[in-house]
Design a protein around this motif. Structure first.
Motif, short mmCIF file in Angstrom:
data_model
loop_
_atom_site.label_atom_id
_atom_site.label_comp_id
_atom_site.label_asym_id
_atom_site.label_seq_id
_atom_site.Cartn_x
_atom_site.Cartn_y
_atom_site.Cartn_z
N ILE A 298 2.62 -8.35 9.74
CA ILE A 298 2.34 -9.11 8.52
C ILE A 298 2.74 -8.25 7.33
O ILE A 298 2.33 -7.09 7.23
CB ILE A 298 0.84 -9.49 8.41
CG1 ILE A 298 0.47 -10.56 9.43
CG2 ILE A 298 0.53 -10.03 7.01
CD1 ILE A 298 -0.93 -11.11 9.27
N THR A 299 3.56 -8.82 6.45
CA THR A 299 3.99 -8.09 5.25
C THR A 299 3.73 -8.96 4.02
O THR A 299 3.48 -10.17 4.14
CB THR A 299 5.50 -7.76 5.32
OG1 THR A 299 6.23 -8.99 5.45
CG2 THR A 299 5.82 -6.84 6.48
N SER A 300 3.82 -8.35 2.84
CA SER A 300 3.65 -9.12 1.61
C SER A 300 4.69 -8.68 0.59
O SER A 300 5.04 -7.49 0.52
CB SER A 300 2.25 -8.91 1.03
OG SER A 300 2.06 -9.75 -0.10
N TRP A 301 5.19 -9.63 -0.19
CA TRP A 301 6.31 -9.39 -1.10
C TRP A 301 6.05 -10.08 -2.43
O TRP A 301 5.46 -11.15 -2.48
CB TRP A 301 7.60 -9.93 -0.49
CG TRP A 301 7.84 -9.42 0.89
CD1 TRP A 301 7.23 -9.85 2.04
CD2 TRP A 301 8.70 -8.35 1.27
NE1 TRP A 301 7.67 -9.11 3.12
CE2 TRP A 301 8.57 -8.18 2.67
CE3 TRP A 301 9.58 -7.50 0.57
CZ2 TRP A 301 9.28 -7.21 3.37
CZ3 TRP A 301 10.28 -6.54 1.27
CH2 TRP A 301 10.13 -6.40 2.65
N THR B 16 -8.53 -9.77 2.98
CA THR B 16 -9.71 -9.67 3.84
C THR B 16 -9.34 -9.93 5.30
O THR B 16 -8.38 -10.65 5.60
CB THR B 16 -10.80 -10.67 3.41
OG1 THR B 16 -10.29 -12.00 3.50
CG2 THR B 16 -11.31 -10.39 2.02
N TYR B 17 -10.13 -9.36 6.19
CA TYR B 17 -9.89 -9.51 7.62
C TYR B 17 -9.95 -10.99 8.00
O TYR B 17 -9.12 -11.48 8.77
CB TYR B 17 -10.96 -8.73 8.39
CG TYR B 17 -10.84 -8.85 9.89
CD1 TYR B 17 -9.85 -8.16 10.57
CD2 TYR B 17 -11.73 -9.65 10.61
CE1 TYR B 17 -9.73 -8.28 11.94
CE2 TYR B 17 -11.61 -9.76 11.98
CZ TYR B 17 -10.62 -9.08 12.64
OH TYR B 17 -10.49 -9.21 14.00
N GLU C 290 -3.75 -3.74 2.25
CA GLU C 290 -4.90 -3.01 2.79
C GLU C 290 -5.89 -4.05 3.28
O GLU C 290 -6.30 -4.93 2.51
CB GLU C 290 -5.53 -2.13 1.73
CG GLU C 290 -4.64 -0.97 1.32
CD GLU C 290 -5.28 -0.11 0.25
OE1 GLU C 290 -6.50 -0.24 0.02
OE2 GLU C 290 -4.56 0.69 -0.34
N THR C 291 -6.24 -3.97 4.56
CA THR C 291 -7.17 -4.97 5.11
C THR C 291 -8.59 -4.58 4.76
O THR C 291 -9.00 -3.43 4.93
CB THR C 291 -7.00 -5.06 6.64
OG1 THR C 291 -5.65 -5.38 6.91
CG2 THR C 291 -7.90 -6.16 7.22
#
Lengths: 92, 140
Positions: free
Chosen positions: B118-121, B4-5, B135-136
Protein backbone atom coordinates in the motif's frame (compact mmCIF):
# COMPACT_ATOMS: atom_id res chain seq x y z
CA UNK A 1 -26.62 35.21 -8.40
CA UNK A 2 -25.87 31.62 -7.49
CA UNK A 3 -23.86 29.87 -4.81
CA UNK A 4 -20.97 27.77 -6.08
CA UNK A 5 -19.76 24.83 -3.99
CA UNK A 6 -15.99 24.49 -4.25
CA UNK A 7 -14.62 20.93 -4.12
CA UNK A 8 -12.13 20.30 -1.30
CA UNK A 9 -9.08 19.90 -3.62
CA UNK A 10 -9.61 23.38 -5.08
CA UNK A 11 -10.29 25.27 -1.86
CA UNK A 12 -6.70 26.35 -1.53
CA UNK A 13 -7.43 28.59 -4.53
CA UNK A 14 -10.50 30.18 -2.84
CA UNK A 15 -8.88 31.05 0.48
CA UNK A 16 -10.39 27.84 1.93
CA UNK A 17 -13.94 28.95 1.25
CA UNK A 18 -16.24 26.02 0.49
CA UNK A 19 -19.14 28.15 -0.84
CA UNK A 20 -18.93 31.37 -2.80
CA UNK A 21 -21.87 33.59 -3.81
CA UNK A 22 -21.35 34.75 -7.38
CA UNK A 23 -22.85 37.23 -9.83
CA UNK A 24 -24.45 36.36 -13.17
CA UNK A 25 -27.60 34.99 -14.75
CA UNK A 26 -26.08 31.85 -16.28
CA UNK A 27 -23.71 29.10 -15.16
CA UNK A 28 -20.99 30.56 -17.37
CA UNK A 29 -21.35 34.06 -15.94
CA UNK A 30 -21.35 32.64 -12.41
CA UNK A 31 -18.16 30.67 -12.97
CA UNK A 32 -16.42 33.59 -14.63
CA UNK A 33 -17.48 35.77 -11.69
CA UNK A 34 -15.82 33.19 -9.40
CA UNK A 35 -12.58 32.96 -11.38
CA UNK A 36 -12.35 36.75 -11.62
CA UNK A 37 -12.26 36.91 -7.82
CA UNK A 38 -9.98 33.84 -7.50
CA UNK A 39 -7.82 33.85 -10.66
CA UNK A 40 -5.63 30.95 -9.43
CA UNK A 41 -8.71 28.73 -9.71
CA UNK A 42 -9.15 29.43 -13.40
CA UNK A 43 -6.61 26.96 -14.83
CA UNK A 44 -8.20 24.14 -12.82
CA UNK A 45 -11.74 24.77 -14.09
CA UNK A 46 -11.55 26.53 -17.47
CA UNK A 47 -9.65 26.12 -20.70
CA UNK A 48 -7.88 29.12 -22.23
CA UNK A 49 -10.96 29.81 -24.40
CA UNK A 50 -13.21 29.97 -21.30
CA UNK A 51 -14.89 26.59 -21.84
CA UNK A 52 -15.17 24.02 -19.01
CA UNK A 53 -12.17 21.68 -18.75
CA UNK A 54 -12.52 18.05 -19.84
CA UNK A 55 -12.01 16.56 -16.36
CA UNK A 56 -14.46 18.90 -14.59
CA UNK A 57 -18.22 18.41 -14.29
CA UNK A 58 -20.60 21.23 -13.44
CA UNK A 59 -23.90 20.42 -11.73
CA UNK A 60 -26.85 22.72 -11.10
CA UNK A 61 -28.50 21.22 -8.02
CA UNK A 62 -28.46 17.47 -8.90
CA UNK A 63 -28.38 17.87 -12.68
CA UNK A 64 -25.37 17.82 -15.00
CA UNK A 65 -25.48 21.07 -16.99
CA UNK A 66 -24.71 18.96 -20.08
CA UNK A 67 -28.31 17.68 -19.95
CA UNK A 68 -29.60 21.24 -19.40
CA UNK A 69 -28.44 24.21 -21.50
CA UNK A 70 -24.74 23.60 -20.76
CA UNK A 71 -22.85 26.79 -19.84
CA UNK A 72 -25.86 28.89 -20.87
CA UNK A 73 -28.08 27.26 -18.23
CA UNK A 74 -29.98 29.97 -16.34
CA UNK A 75 -29.47 30.35 -12.59
CA UNK A 76 -31.63 31.93 -9.88
CA UNK A 77 -30.56 33.66 -6.68
CA UNK A 78 -31.18 30.45 -4.71
CA UNK A 79 -29.39 28.18 -7.22
CA UNK A 80 -26.51 25.96 -6.16
CA UNK A 81 -23.77 25.12 -8.65
CA UNK A 82 -21.26 22.36 -7.84
CA UNK A 83 -17.82 22.09 -9.39
CA UNK A 84 -16.96 18.39 -9.46
CA UNK A 85 -13.56 16.99 -10.40
CA UNK A 86 -13.91 13.88 -12.57
CA UNK A 87 -12.26 11.27 -10.36
CA UNK A 88 -10.85 8.38 -12.38
CA UNK A 89 -7.67 6.44 -13.03
CA UNK A 90 -6.30 2.97 -13.45
CA UNK A 91 -3.29 0.70 -13.33
CA UNK A 92 -2.04 1.21 -16.90
CA UNK B 1 0.63 11.00 6.86
CA UNK B 2 -0.96 8.60 9.31
CA UNK B 3 -3.51 5.95 8.31
CA UNK B 4 -5.43 4.14 10.99
CA UNK B 5 -5.19 0.36 11.11
CA UNK B 6 -8.98 0.11 10.75
CA UNK B 7 -9.00 2.24 7.57
CA UNK B 8 -6.08 0.29 6.09
CA UNK B 9 -7.89 -3.00 6.81
CA UNK B 10 -10.99 -1.76 5.01
CA UNK B 11 -8.90 -0.79 1.98
CA UNK B 12 -7.23 -4.23 1.95
CA UNK B 13 -10.55 -6.07 2.26
CA UNK B 14 -12.13 -4.00 -0.49
CA UNK B 15 -9.15 -4.48 -2.81
CA UNK B 16 -9.29 -8.23 -2.23
CA UNK B 17 -13.05 -8.64 -2.71
CA UNK B 18 -13.08 -6.51 -5.88
CA UNK B 19 -10.32 -8.60 -7.54
CA UNK B 20 -9.79 -8.93 -10.52
CA UNK B 21 -11.42 -5.49 -10.82
CA UNK B 22 -10.17 -2.24 -9.37
CA UNK B 23 -11.89 -0.97 -6.24
CA UNK B 24 -12.23 2.66 -5.22
CA UNK B 25 -13.21 4.63 -2.13
CA UNK B 26 -13.02 7.91 -0.25
CA UNK B 27 -10.63 8.91 2.54
CA UNK B 28 -11.47 11.25 5.39
CA UNK B 29 -9.78 12.53 8.51
CA UNK B 30 -8.14 15.67 9.77
CA UNK B 31 -5.73 17.99 8.02
CA UNK B 32 -3.32 18.82 10.82
CA UNK B 33 0.38 19.48 10.72
CA UNK B 34 0.63 15.85 9.63
CA UNK B 35 -2.37 14.57 7.70
CA UNK B 36 -4.47 12.00 9.59
CA UNK B 37 -6.66 9.60 7.62
CA UNK B 38 -8.94 7.60 9.87
CA UNK B 39 -12.03 6.85 7.77
CA UNK B 40 -12.17 4.92 4.47
CA UNK B 41 -15.52 4.42 2.74
CA UNK B 42 -16.19 2.13 -0.22
CA UNK B 43 -17.65 3.66 -3.39
CA UNK B 44 -19.00 1.79 -6.43
CA UNK B 45 -16.56 1.72 -9.34
CA UNK B 46 -18.66 3.51 -11.97
CA UNK B 47 -16.31 2.82 -14.86
CA UNK B 48 -18.34 1.33 -17.71
CA UNK B 49 -16.89 -1.80 -19.30
CA UNK B 50 -13.68 -3.46 -18.18
CA UNK B 51 -12.85 -2.50 -14.57
CA UNK B 52 -9.67 -4.57 -14.29
CA UNK B 53 -7.47 -1.60 -15.27
CA UNK B 54 -9.77 1.37 -14.69
CA UNK B 55 -11.86 3.04 -12.02
CA UNK B 56 -14.17 6.04 -11.98
CA UNK B 57 -16.43 7.75 -9.45
CA UNK B 58 -19.79 9.16 -10.51
CA UNK B 59 -20.29 12.92 -10.03
CA UNK B 60 -23.27 12.31 -7.72
CA UNK B 61 -21.17 10.00 -5.50
CA UNK B 62 -18.53 12.73 -5.41
CA UNK B 63 -21.12 15.31 -4.31
CA UNK B 64 -22.27 12.94 -1.54
CA UNK B 65 -18.65 12.56 -0.42
CA UNK B 66 -18.29 16.30 0.08
CA UNK B 67 -21.61 16.38 1.96
CA UNK B 68 -20.51 13.47 4.19
CA UNK B 69 -17.36 15.36 5.21
CA UNK B 70 -19.35 18.50 5.90
CA UNK B 71 -21.98 16.74 8.03
CA UNK B 72 -19.45 14.76 10.06
CA UNK B 73 -16.93 17.50 10.70
CA UNK B 74 -14.25 15.66 8.74
CA UNK B 75 -11.84 16.77 6.04
CA UNK B 76 -12.19 15.02 2.67
CA UNK B 77 -8.59 14.01 2.13
CA UNK B 78 -8.34 11.62 -0.78
CA UNK B 79 -9.15 8.57 -2.83
CA UNK B 80 -7.98 4.97 -2.62
CA UNK B 81 -7.99 2.45 -5.42
CA UNK B 82 -6.44 -0.92 -6.19
CA UNK B 83 -4.03 -2.14 -8.85
CA UNK B 84 -4.84 -5.82 -9.45
CA UNK B 85 -1.72 -7.68 -10.64
CA UNK B 86 0.19 -4.40 -10.81
CA UNK B 87 2.54 -2.58 -8.45
CA UNK B 88 1.26 0.18 -6.15
CA UNK B 89 2.70 2.89 -8.36
CA UNK B 90 0.49 5.50 -10.04
CA UNK B 91 0.16 5.21 -13.80
CA UNK B 92 0.27 8.10 -16.24
CA UNK B 93 -3.50 7.70 -16.49
CA UNK B 94 -3.73 8.14 -12.70
CA UNK B 95 -1.57 11.27 -12.85
CA UNK B 96 -3.45 12.96 -15.69
CA UNK B 97 -6.76 12.75 -13.83
CA UNK B 98 -5.41 13.51 -10.38
CA UNK B 99 -6.35 16.69 -8.51
CA UNK B 100 -4.21 18.74 -6.12
CA UNK B 101 -4.38 18.27 -2.34
CA UNK B 102 -5.81 14.75 -2.33
CA UNK B 103 -3.83 11.74 -1.10
CA UNK B 104 -4.06 8.88 -3.60
CA UNK B 105 -3.66 5.58 -1.80
CA UNK B 106 -2.97 2.59 -4.06
CA UNK B 107 -3.19 -1.08 -3.00
CA UNK B 108 -1.39 -3.70 -5.10
CA UNK B 109 -3.21 -7.05 -5.23
CA UNK B 110 -1.68 -10.37 -6.32
CA UNK B 111 -3.28 -13.39 -8.03
CA UNK B 112 -4.19 -14.84 -4.61
CA UNK B 113 -6.25 -11.68 -3.90
CA UNK B 114 -3.71 -10.65 -1.27
CA UNK B 115 -2.71 -7.00 -0.86
CA UNK B 116 1.07 -6.99 -1.17
CA UNK B 117 1.75 -3.26 -0.88
CA UNK B 118 0.00 0.00 0.00
CA UNK B 119 1.45 3.36 -1.03
CA UNK B 120 0.21 6.96 -1.01
CA UNK B 121 0.89 9.77 -3.48
CA UNK B 122 0.17 13.49 -3.80
CA UNK B 123 0.52 15.87 -6.71
CA UNK B 124 3.35 18.38 -6.49
CA UNK B 125 3.02 21.99 -7.64
CA UNK B 126 4.23 20.91 -11.10
CA UNK B 127 1.63 18.12 -11.30
CA UNK B 128 3.98 15.21 -10.64
CA UNK B 129 3.19 12.49 -8.10
CA UNK B 130 5.36 12.42 -4.99
CA UNK B 131 5.14 9.50 -2.58
CA UNK B 132 4.09 10.27 0.98
CA UNK B 133 5.14 7.98 3.78
CA UNK B 134 2.29 6.11 5.47
CA UNK B 135 2.53 5.57 9.21
CA UNK B 136 -0.06 3.11 10.46
CA UNK B 137 -1.84 4.22 13.61
CA UNK B 138 -3.27 1.57 15.93
CA UNK B 139 -6.34 3.02 17.64
CA UNK B 140 -6.88 2.55 21.34
Amino acid sequence: MATIIIPTPLRKFTENQSKVVTKGDTVQESIHSLTNVFPELKKHVLNDDGSIKQFVRIYLEDEDINVLDKEETKVESNSTISIIPAIAGGAI
Amino acid sequence: MTLTYKASQLIKEHASEAFPNECVGFLYGYEKEAREINVAIKVPNSKEGDQRRRFAISPLDYMKAEQYADKNGLDFLGIYHSHPLHPAIPSEHDRKQAVPFFSYIIAAVNENKEVTDITSWRLSEDSQFEEEIIETLIEQ
